[in-house]
Design an enzyme around this catalytic site. Structure first.
Site, PDB file in Angstrom:
ATOM      1  N   ASP A  82      -0.041   5.142   0.954  1.00 28.01           N
ATOM      2  CA  ASP A  82      -0.200   6.111   2.049  1.00 28.01           C
ATOM      3  C   ASP A  82      -0.285   5.399   3.396  1.00 28.01           C
ATOM      4  O   ASP A  82      -1.088   4.481   3.587  1.00 28.01           O
ATOM      5  CB  ASP A  82      -1.457   6.956   1.822  1.00 28.01           C
ATOM      6  CG  ASP A  82      -1.416   7.726   0.503  1.00 28.01           C
ATOM      7  OD1 ASP A  82      -0.302   8.025   0.022  1.00 28.01           O
ATOM      8  OD2 ASP A  82      -2.490   8.011  -0.051  1.00 28.01           O
TER       9      ASP A  82
ATOM     10  N   ASP B  49       0.865  -1.165   0.000  1.00 33.71           N
ATOM     11  CA  ASP B  49       0.000   0.000   0.000  1.00 33.71           C
ATOM     12  C   ASP B  49       0.915   1.232   0.000  1.00 33.71           C
ATOM     13  O   ASP B  49       2.094   1.130   0.326  1.00 33.71           O
ATOM     14  CB  ASP B  49      -0.889  -0.035   1.248  1.00 33.71           C
ATOM     15  CG  ASP B  49      -1.774   1.188   1.360  1.00 33.71           C
ATOM     16  OD1 ASP B  49      -2.374   1.586   0.334  1.00 33.71           O
ATOM     17  OD2 ASP B  49      -1.860   1.763   2.466  1.00 33.71           O
TER      18      ASP B  49
END
Ligand SMILES: [Mg+2]
Ligand SMILES: [Zn+2]
Length: 186
Positions: free
Chosen positions: A16, A14
């Site tokens: 952020d 992922d």
């Protein structure tokens, strides 16, 4: 178009809250795109050790009109440049540009982004580490048959607390550097 995987296979991150600081106001520019401590080195280490590193990221800020594709590309150039300076490589970045109500199949917790990567590499997702800070990352990984790994950066501590009895089934590390170090030991 299909790409070959490096010898240790794929790892999916992922963005952020895992690689860079997350923000409740969205990360909208290269100025706001600030790496978390150790994350760039961790990606470079994985890459140099023979993992193919890909990023799979919900970016509903596009649908919300908070930033455009050009700004997103600039953020990703920054990511790739910083990793490149450490001798590593981000091989592939896939994003969901949709909003929560668009009914797309790519927005995590749905598995579409991971499936896009599987098609791109012609690879199985079984056993592929998918590292995230939010429940939807873990759920997307589970839905795709990948290996969910939680980090305590970003939303990670709240996510860990919310896991309840599922906590025993998820691997948890303090940050991407710790998760990468564990993968490199395998
Ligand atoms: Mg996140
Ligand atoms: Zn989508």
């Amino acid at each position: 178009m299909r790409r070959r995987l490096a010898k240790r296979g794929l790892v999916v991150l992922d963005r952020d809250g895992v690689i860079n600081k997350d923000s409740a106001d969205f990360v909208k520019s290269t100025r706001e795109w600030v790496p978390l401590p150790g994350s760039i080195d961790a990606i470079a280490d994985l890459s140099r050790a023979g993992f193919t590193v890909a990023v799979a990221s919900n970016q509903s800020g596009l649908a919300r009109g908070l930033f455009d594709r050009r700004a997103l590309r600039a953020m990703h150039r920054k990511l790739r440049r910083l990793v490149g300076e450490k001798g590593g490589r981000v091989d592939r970045i896939v994003v969901c540009p949709h909003g929560p109500d668009d009914g797309c199949s790519c927005r995590k917790p749905r598995p579409g982004l991971l499936e896009q990567l599987a098609r791109y590499y012609d690879a199985e997702l079984s056993g592929v580490p998918a590292i995230g800070d939010s429940l939807r990352d873990l759920d997307a990984a589970a839905a795709a048959g990948a290996r969910p790994i939680l980090v305590r950066t970003g939303n990670g501590r709240e996510t860990e607390a919310a896991l309840g009895r599922d906590r025993a089934r998820v691997e948890v590390f303090d940050d991407l550097a710790a998760a990468a170090a564990a993968l490199l030991q395998e």
